[in-house]
Design an enzyme around this catalytic site. Structure first.
Site, PDB file in Angstrom:
ATOM      1  N   CYS A  87      -3.134  -7.289   2.681  1.00  0.00           N
ATOM      2  CA  CYS A  87      -3.097  -6.973   1.262  1.00  0.00           C
ATOM      3  C   CYS A  87      -3.764  -5.618   1.019  1.00  0.00           C
ATOM      4  O   CYS A  87      -4.882  -5.379   1.472  1.00  0.00           O
ATOM      5  CB  CYS A  87      -3.841  -8.080   0.515  1.00  0.00           C
ATOM      6  SG  CYS A  87      -4.352  -7.661  -1.143  1.00  0.00           S
ATOM      7  N   GLU A  88      -3.073  -4.736   0.331  1.00  0.00           N
ATOM      8  CA  GLU A  88      -3.623  -3.394   0.113  1.00  0.00           C
ATOM      9  C   GLU A  88      -4.762  -3.382  -0.900  1.00  0.00           C
ATOM     10  O   GLU A  88      -5.479  -2.384  -1.015  1.00  0.00           O
ATOM     11  CB  GLU A  88      -2.527  -2.423  -0.318  1.00  0.00           C
ATOM     12  CG  GLU A  88      -1.936  -2.684  -1.679  1.00  0.00           C
ATOM     13  CD  GLU A  88      -0.832  -1.694  -2.020  1.00  0.00           C
ATOM     14  OE1 GLU A  88      -0.723  -1.352  -3.207  1.00  0.00           O
ATOM     15  OE2 GLU A  88      -0.079  -1.263  -1.119  1.00  0.00           O
ATOM     16  N   HIS A  89      -4.959  -4.473  -1.629  1.00  0.00           N
ATOM     17  CA  HIS A  89      -6.026  -4.505  -2.623  1.00  0.00           C
ATOM     18  C   HIS A  89      -7.377  -4.899  -2.031  1.00  0.00           C
ATOM     19  O   HIS A  89      -8.417  -4.444  -2.497  1.00  0.00           O
ATOM     20  CB  HIS A  89      -5.665  -5.474  -3.757  1.00  0.00           C
ATOM     21  CG  HIS A  89      -4.431  -5.067  -4.489  1.00  0.00           C
ATOM     22  ND1 HIS A  89      -3.524  -5.980  -4.982  1.00  0.00           N
ATOM     23  CD2 HIS A  89      -3.940  -3.843  -4.802  1.00  0.00           C
ATOM     24  CE1 HIS A  89      -2.529  -5.341  -5.571  1.00  0.00           C
ATOM     25  NE2 HIS A  89      -2.752  -4.045  -5.468  1.00  0.00           N
ATOM     26  N   HIS A  90      -7.357  -5.780  -1.002  1.00  0.00           N
ATOM     27  CA  HIS A  90      -8.614  -6.262  -0.431  1.00  0.00           C
ATOM     28  C   HIS A  90      -8.670  -6.111   1.091  1.00  0.00           C
ATOM     29  O   HIS A  90      -9.687  -6.446   1.694  1.00  0.00           O
ATOM     30  CB  HIS A  90      -8.824  -7.743  -0.777  1.00  0.00           C
ATOM     31  CG  HIS A  90      -8.781  -8.015  -2.243  1.00  0.00           C
ATOM     32  ND1 HIS A  90      -7.645  -8.490  -2.885  1.00  0.00           N
ATOM     33  CD2 HIS A  90      -9.716  -7.841  -3.205  1.00  0.00           C
ATOM     34  CE1 HIS A  90      -7.893  -8.621  -4.178  1.00  0.00           C
ATOM     35  NE2 HIS A  90      -9.135  -8.232  -4.407  1.00  0.00           N
ATOM     36  N   GLN A 128       3.170  -8.190  -1.581  1.00  0.00           N
ATOM     37  CA  GLN A 128       4.334  -8.992  -1.212  1.00  0.00           C
ATOM     38  C   GLN A 128       5.583  -8.578  -1.975  1.00  0.00           C
ATOM     39  O   GLN A 128       6.689  -8.568  -1.416  1.00  0.00           O
ATOM     40  CB  GLN A 128       4.027 -10.479  -1.453  1.00  0.00           C
ATOM     41  CG  GLN A 128       5.154 -11.396  -1.017  1.00  0.00           C
ATOM     42  CD  GLN A 128       4.801 -12.853  -1.217  1.00  0.00           C
ATOM     43  OE1 GLN A 128       3.630 -13.231  -1.207  1.00  0.00           O
ATOM     44  NE2 GLN A 128       5.803 -13.696  -1.381  1.00  0.00           N
ATOM     45  N   HIS A 156      -1.965 -16.045   0.600  1.00  0.00           N
ATOM     46  CA  HIS A 156      -2.806 -14.845   0.522  1.00  0.00           C
ATOM     47  C   HIS A 156      -4.278 -15.222   0.663  1.00  0.00           C
ATOM     48  O   HIS A 156      -4.799 -16.005  -0.138  1.00  0.00           O
ATOM     49  CB  HIS A 156      -2.592 -14.142  -0.826  1.00  0.00           C
ATOM     50  CG  HIS A 156      -1.227 -13.547  -0.965  1.00  0.00           C
ATOM     51  ND1 HIS A 156      -1.014 -12.187  -1.001  1.00  0.00           N
ATOM     52  CD2 HIS A 156      -0.004 -14.126  -1.065  1.00  0.00           C
ATOM     53  CE1 HIS A 156       0.283 -11.948  -1.127  1.00  0.00           C
ATOM     54  NE2 HIS A 156       0.915 -13.103  -1.172  1.00  0.00           N
ATOM     55  N   CYS A 158      -6.743 -13.436   0.029  1.00  0.00           N
ATOM     56  CA  CYS A 158      -7.525 -12.948  -1.111  1.00  0.00           C
ATOM     57  C   CYS A 158      -7.540 -13.978  -2.247  1.00  0.00           C
ATOM     58  O   CYS A 158      -8.438 -13.948  -3.097  1.00  0.00           O
ATOM     59  CB  CYS A 158      -7.013 -11.598  -1.607  1.00  0.00           C
ATOM     60  SG  CYS A 158      -5.308 -11.614  -2.163  1.00  0.00           S
TER      61      CYS A 158
END
Length: 197
Positions: A87-90, A128, A156, A158
């Protein structure tokens, strides 16, 4: 890595990443010189390189390596292609399966290439929703077809390890084009794959 080959690493890149990871370990309050952590920066660096290897792969080239003439136009489906991504956010893992369907228009592609396309885009920092669209677009744009449909279902970390901590949640994304814009064609796809829409 999904194959049995021993990966080759750029030692300079490994050491650059490892130095940053060592600093992160220190900032978290751990001792990177502790026995169990001595080689962790290098191992983590190699894992990060493996899990972002898609940046060095070309989906268009992969598909075009294995295109064959085909005079039938019935649906082709490859189901349950497993994948792992970050995941590019976390920068936490998300993982699950892809199902890809397409309707040939004079061409088919080697089945393993569809799995390799998934791997190419999954092995990057991702969301995703974009990942699903990228896989669909790669097939649509590089293989003669009358329509493409892609469904991704993933869990996920996250969502499970932090924040809301919902353990049973999964996310389903879908992208389609061409003949799959027709609801009847979508229903046929879902009937064949037994995917719950």
């Amino acid at each position: 890595m999904s194959n049995n080959k021993v990966p080759q690493y750029d030692n300079e890149l490994v050491e650059k990443l490892a130095s940053h990871i060592k600093s992160i370990i220190e900032l978290l309050g751990e001792d990177p010189n502790r026995e169990g952590l001595l080689k962790t920066p290098q191992r983590a660096a190699k894992a990060l390189i493996d899990n972002t290897s898609g940046y060095h792969s070309d989906a268009e080239r992969l598909i075009k390596q294995a295109i064959f003439s085909h005079d039938d136009n019935d649906m082709v489906i490859v189901k349950d292609i497993e994948f792992y991504s970050l995941c590019e956010h976390h920068v936490l893992p998300f993982f699950g399966t892809f199902t890809i369907g397409y309707i040939p228009d004079g061409e088919i592609v080697g089945l393993s290439k569809l799995a390799r396309v998934v791997e190419t885009y999954a092995r990057r920092l991702q969301v995703q929703e974009r990942l699903t669209k990228e896989v669909c677009d790669a097939v649509r744009n590089n293989l003669k077809n009358k329509g493409v449909i892609v469904v991704c279902e993933a869990a996920h970390m996250c969502m499970k390890m932090r924040g809301i901590e919902k353990q049973q949640s999964t996310t389903i994304t879908m992208h389609y084009c061409g003949d799959f814009e027709n609801v009847e064609m979508q229903q046929r796809f879902f009937a064949l794959t037994q995917i719950k829409k």
